[in-house]
Design a protein around this motif. Structure first.
Motif, PDB file in Angstrom:
ATOM      1  N   ASP A  95       0.699  -1.179   0.028  1.00 20.87           N
ATOM      2  CA  ASP A  95      -0.131  -0.165  -0.110  1.00 20.87           C
ATOM      3  C   ASP A  95       0.899   1.074  -0.157  1.00 20.87           C
ATOM      4  OD1 ASP A  95      -1.742   1.994   0.443  1.00 20.87           O
ATOM      5  OD2 ASP A  95      -3.026   0.870   2.037  1.00 20.87           O
ATOM      6  N   MET A  96       1.060   1.878  -1.169  1.00 25.95           N
ATOM      7  CA  MET A  96       1.759   3.185  -1.330  1.00 25.95           C
ATOM      8  C   MET A  96       1.264   4.237  -0.243  1.00 25.95           C
ATOM      9  SD  MET A  96       4.186   2.667  -3.214  1.00 25.95           S
ATOM     10  CE  MET A  96       4.905   1.782  -4.629  1.00 25.95           C
ATOM     11  N   LYS A  97      -0.054   4.361  -0.132  1.00 22.19           N
ATOM     12  CA  LYS A  97      -0.510   5.339   0.855  1.00 22.19           C
ATOM     13  C   LYS A  97      -0.078   5.279   2.264  1.00 22.19           C
ATOM     14  CE  LYS A  97      -4.633   6.725  -1.445  1.00 22.19           C
ATOM     15  NZ  LYS A  97      -6.292   6.801  -1.296  1.00 22.19           N
ATOM     16  N   LYS A  98       0.340   3.837   2.664  1.00 20.94           N
ATOM     17  CA  LYS A  98       0.781   3.576   3.787  1.00 20.94           C
ATOM     18  C   LYS A  98       2.326   3.958   4.077  1.00 20.94           C
ATOM     19  CE  LYS A  98      -2.373   0.071   5.616  1.00 20.94           C
ATOM     20  NZ  LYS A  98      -2.410  -1.019   6.021  1.00 20.94           N
ATOM     21  N   LYS A  99       3.069   3.900   2.668  1.00 21.66           N
ATOM     22  CA  LYS A  99       4.485   4.576   2.647  1.00 21.66           C
ATOM     23  C   LYS A  99       4.563   5.933   2.476  1.00 21.66           C
ATOM     24  CE  LYS A  99       6.470   0.349   1.632  1.00 21.66           C
ATOM     25  NZ  LYS A  99       7.340  -0.123   2.944  1.00 21.66           N
ATOM     26  N   GLY A 100       3.402   6.829   2.357  1.00 23.91           N
ATOM     27  CA  GLY A 100       3.334   8.125   2.487  1.00 23.91           C
ATOM     28  C   GLY A 100       3.465   8.661   1.098  1.00 23.91           C
ATOM     29  N   VAL A 101       2.930   7.835   0.077  1.00 19.83           N
ATOM     30  CA  VAL A 101       3.049   8.565  -1.274  1.00 19.83           C
ATOM     31  C   VAL A 101       1.515   8.270  -1.538  1.00 19.83           C
ATOM     32  CG1 VAL A 101       3.452   8.103  -3.635  1.00 19.83           C
ATOM     33  CG2 VAL A 101       5.248   7.852  -1.659  1.00 19.83           C
ATOM     34  N   ASP A 102       0.908   9.555  -1.700  1.00 23.30           N
ATOM     35  CA  ASP A 102      -0.533   9.661  -2.285  1.00 23.30           C
ATOM     36  C   ASP A 102      -0.607  10.467  -3.555  1.00 23.30           C
ATOM     37  OD1 ASP A 102      -3.146   9.268  -2.112  1.00 23.30           O
ATOM     38  OD2 ASP A 102      -3.742  10.753  -0.597  1.00 23.30           O
ATOM     39  N   VAL A 103      -0.324   9.902  -4.550  1.00 19.78           N
ATOM     40  CA  VAL A 103      -0.338  10.272  -5.851  1.00 19.78           C
ATOM     41  C   VAL A 103      -0.545   9.394  -6.827  1.00 19.78           C
ATOM     42  CG1 VAL A 103       1.314  12.176  -5.199  1.00 19.78           C
ATOM     43  CG2 VAL A 103       2.173  10.193  -6.328  1.00 19.78           C
ATOM     44  N   VAL A 118      11.132   2.629 -11.006  1.00 20.00           N
ATOM     45  CA  VAL A 118      11.063   4.207 -11.308  1.00 20.00           C
ATOM     46  C   VAL A 118       9.520   4.649 -11.654  1.00 20.00           C
ATOM     47  CG1 VAL A 118      11.965   6.316 -12.355  1.00 20.00           C
ATOM     48  CG2 VAL A 118      13.412   4.399 -11.764  1.00 20.00           C
ATOM     49  N   PHE A 119       8.829   5.318 -10.744  1.00 22.63           N
ATOM     50  CA  PHE A 119       7.566   5.757 -11.005  1.00 22.63           C
ATOM     51  C   PHE A 119       7.507   7.336 -11.288  1.00 22.63           C
ATOM     52  CE2 PHE A 119       6.650   2.170  -7.770  1.00 22.63           C
ATOM     53  CZ  PHE A 119       5.997   1.350  -8.672  1.00 22.63           C
ATOM     54  N   CYS A 120       6.624   7.576 -12.288  1.00 19.20           N
ATOM     55  CA  CYS A 120       6.521   8.845 -12.684  1.00 19.20           C
ATOM     56  C   CYS A 120       4.852   9.463 -12.299  1.00 19.20           C
ATOM     57  CB  CYS A 120       6.947   9.402 -14.070  1.00 19.20           C
ATOM     58  SG  CYS A 120       8.907   8.923 -14.240  1.00 19.20           S
ATOM     59  N   ASP A 171       1.945  19.737 -15.955  1.00 19.74           N
ATOM     60  CA  ASP A 171       2.097  21.255 -15.798  1.00 19.74           C
ATOM     61  C   ASP A 171       3.325  21.748 -15.901  1.00 19.74           C
ATOM     62  OD1 ASP A 171       2.736  20.750 -13.430  1.00 19.74           O
ATOM     63  OD2 ASP A 171       0.928  21.048 -12.372  1.00 19.74           O
ATOM     64  N   ALA A 172       3.100  23.142 -15.247  1.00 20.89           N
ATOM     65  CA  ALA A 172       4.457  23.969 -15.192  1.00 20.89           C
ATOM     66  C   ALA A 172       5.300  23.465 -14.480  1.00 20.89           C
ATOM     67  CB  ALA A 172       3.972  25.319 -14.900  1.00 20.89           C
ATOM     68  N   ASP A 173       5.135  22.417 -13.461  1.00 20.43           N
ATOM     69  CA  ASP A 173       6.170  21.815 -12.587  1.00 20.43           C
ATOM     70  C   ASP A 173       6.770  20.621 -13.192  1.00 20.43           C
ATOM     71  OD1 ASP A 173       6.174  23.918 -10.540  1.00 20.43           O
ATOM     72  OD2 ASP A 173       4.586  22.913  -9.754  1.00 20.43           O
ATOM     73  N   GLY A 174       6.108  20.133 -14.111  1.00 22.23           N
ATOM     74  CA  GLY A 174       6.427  18.732 -14.807  1.00 22.23           C
ATOM     75  C   GLY A 174       5.831  17.412 -13.695  1.00 22.23           C
ATOM     76  N   PHE A 175       6.371  16.482 -14.148  1.00 19.09           N
ATOM     77  CA  PHE A 175       5.798  15.233 -13.204  1.00 19.09           C
ATOM     78  C   PHE A 175       6.990  15.007 -12.313  1.00 19.09           C
ATOM     79  CE2 PHE A 175       8.841  12.607 -15.278  1.00 19.09           C
ATOM     80  CZ  PHE A 175       8.506  12.144 -16.571  1.00 19.09           C
ATOM     81  N   ASP A 176       6.532  14.277 -11.147  1.00 23.64           N
ATOM     82  CA  ASP A 176       7.367  13.958  -9.940  1.00 23.64           C
ATOM     83  C   ASP A 176       7.943  12.407 -10.353  1.00 23.64           C
ATOM     84  OD1 ASP A 176       7.219  16.413  -8.541  1.00 23.64           O
ATOM     85  OD2 ASP A 176       5.583  15.593  -7.689  1.00 23.64           O
ATOM     86  N   MET A 177       9.159  12.186  -9.849  1.00 21.99           N
ATOM     87  CA  MET A 177       9.980  10.962 -10.145  1.00 21.99           C
ATOM     88  C   MET A 177      10.206  10.249  -8.747  1.00 21.99           C
ATOM     89  SD  MET A 177      13.105   9.644 -12.510  1.00 21.99           S
ATOM     90  CE  MET A 177      12.309  10.193 -13.870  1.00 21.99           C
ATOM     91  N   TYR A 178       9.815   9.002  -8.579  1.00 28.62           N
ATOM     92  CA  TYR A 178       9.754   8.349  -7.115  1.00 28.62           C
ATOM     93  C   TYR A 178      10.669   6.953  -7.499  1.00 28.62           C
ATOM     94  CZ  TYR A 178       6.212  11.180  -5.156  1.00 28.62           C
ATOM     95  OH  TYR A 178       5.441  12.259  -4.961  1.00 28.62           O
ATOM     96  N   LYS A 198      11.100  10.344  -3.271  1.00 30.20           N
ATOM     97  CA  LYS A 198      10.768  11.115  -4.301  1.00 30.20           C
ATOM     98  C   LYS A 198      12.342  11.479  -4.858  1.00 30.20           C
ATOM     99  CE  LYS A 198       8.620  15.446  -5.476  1.00 30.20           C
ATOM    100  NZ  LYS A 198       7.459  16.346  -5.094  1.00 30.20           N
ATOM    101  N   VAL A 199      12.670  11.550  -5.974  1.00 27.02           N
ATOM    102  CA  VAL A 199      13.832  12.121  -6.688  1.00 27.02           C
ATOM    103  C   VAL A 199      13.491  13.660  -6.880  1.00 27.02           C
ATOM    104  CG1 VAL A 199      15.564  11.849  -8.607  1.00 27.02           C
ATOM    105  CG2 VAL A 199      14.419   9.741  -7.483  1.00 27.02           C
ATOM    106  N   PRO A 200      14.017  14.519  -6.175  1.00 23.42           N
ATOM    107  CA  PRO A 200      13.856  15.892  -6.898  1.00 23.42           C
ATOM    108  C   PRO A 200      14.509  16.386  -8.018  1.00 23.42           C
ATOM    109  CG  PRO A 200      15.406  15.833  -5.082  1.00 23.42           C
ATOM    110  CD  PRO A 200      15.091  14.350  -5.449  1.00 23.42           C
ATOM    111  N   PHE A 201      13.879  17.029  -8.890  1.00 22.46           N
ATOM    112  CA  PHE A 201      14.275  18.041 -10.049  1.00 22.46           C
ATOM    113  C   PHE A 201      14.622  19.289  -9.692  1.00 22.46           C
ATOM    114  CE2 PHE A 201      14.489  20.275 -14.102  1.00 22.46           C
ATOM    115  CZ  PHE A 201      15.477  19.466 -14.777  1.00 22.46           C
ATOM    116  N   PHE A 202      15.761  19.912  -9.706  1.00 22.18           N
ATOM    117  CA  PHE A 202      16.160  21.195  -9.089  1.00 22.18           C
ATOM    118  C   PHE A 202      16.210  22.089 -10.382  1.00 22.18           C
ATOM    119  CE2 PHE A 202      17.938  18.707  -5.710  1.00 22.18           C
ATOM    120  CZ  PHE A 202      17.110  19.101  -4.540  1.00 22.18           C
ATOM    121  N   SER A 203      15.210  22.890 -10.492  1.00 21.97           N
ATOM    122  CA  SER A 203      15.126  23.689 -11.687  1.00 21.97           C
ATOM    123  C   SER A 203      15.885  24.797 -11.562  1.00 21.97           C
ATOM    124  CB  SER A 203      13.656  24.213 -11.810  1.00 21.97           C
ATOM    125  OG  SER A 203      13.465  25.034 -12.898  1.00 21.97           O
TER     126      SER A 203
END
Length: 157
Positions: A16-24, A37-39, A44-51, A62-67
């Motif tokens: 359960d990913m929600k129990k792991k703190g990921v609710d996307v 690797v999940f996306c 939108d203007a921020d792009g997608f997030d990668m986990y 989460k793998v941050p993308f530093f703009s």
């Protein structure tokens, strides 16, 4: 939920990913080196997030993308697995509804990146951008434009 099945399609594990703190909502996934690797589905203007989800430890982060710049552009993203590595493309557009070569906007963040799984950081490998990434004849390519009856693409590097 992340479900694991055996060869006869019997469920053997449910995470359960929600129990792991990921609710996307995840849209895409690639498996490489005992990691998934999940996306997210965001485009939108921020792009997608990668986990990154470690299959051995069951840890997700989460793998941050530093703009490097802040802009109001729409972002088109893609991710692909090639030769045991994960590649990420980021491309900016100045029209959120009409994302094509005529509405591309230049951003210092645009290009193709390789995800370093050890450092968990992105390394820019190319300035090339387009609609999506594809592997053709074992070459990483970026599709510049796609049409109803075909596409134009370029080999990366």
């Amino acid at each position: 939920m992340l479900l694991k099945y055996d060869h006869s399609w019997k469920e053997i594990e449910a995470i359960d990913m929600k129990k792991k703190g990921v609710d996307v909502n995840f849209e895409r996934a690639c498996v490489v080196k005992n990691k998934i690797v999940f996306c997210t589905e965001c485009d939108d203007a921020d792009g997608f997030d990668m986990y990154l989800f470690d299959l051995k430890t069951k840890y997700i982060q989460k793998v941050p993308f530093f703009s490097k710049e802040t802009n109001e552009y729409a972002i088109r993203n893609d991710v692909v697995r090639w030769k045991g590595e994960i590649y990420y493309m980021r491309c900016s557009y100045n029209d959120g509804d009409m994302n094509n070569s005529l509405t591309r906007a230049e951003s210092i963040d645009d290009g193709i990146y390789r995800l370093d799984l050890v450092k968990e950081k992105f390394e820019k490998i190319s300035e090339d951008v387009g609609e999506f990434l594809i592997v053709i004849d074992n070459n990483l390519c970026v599709v510049r434009d796609s049409f109803m009856f075909g596409m134009t693409y370029k080999k990366v590097q």
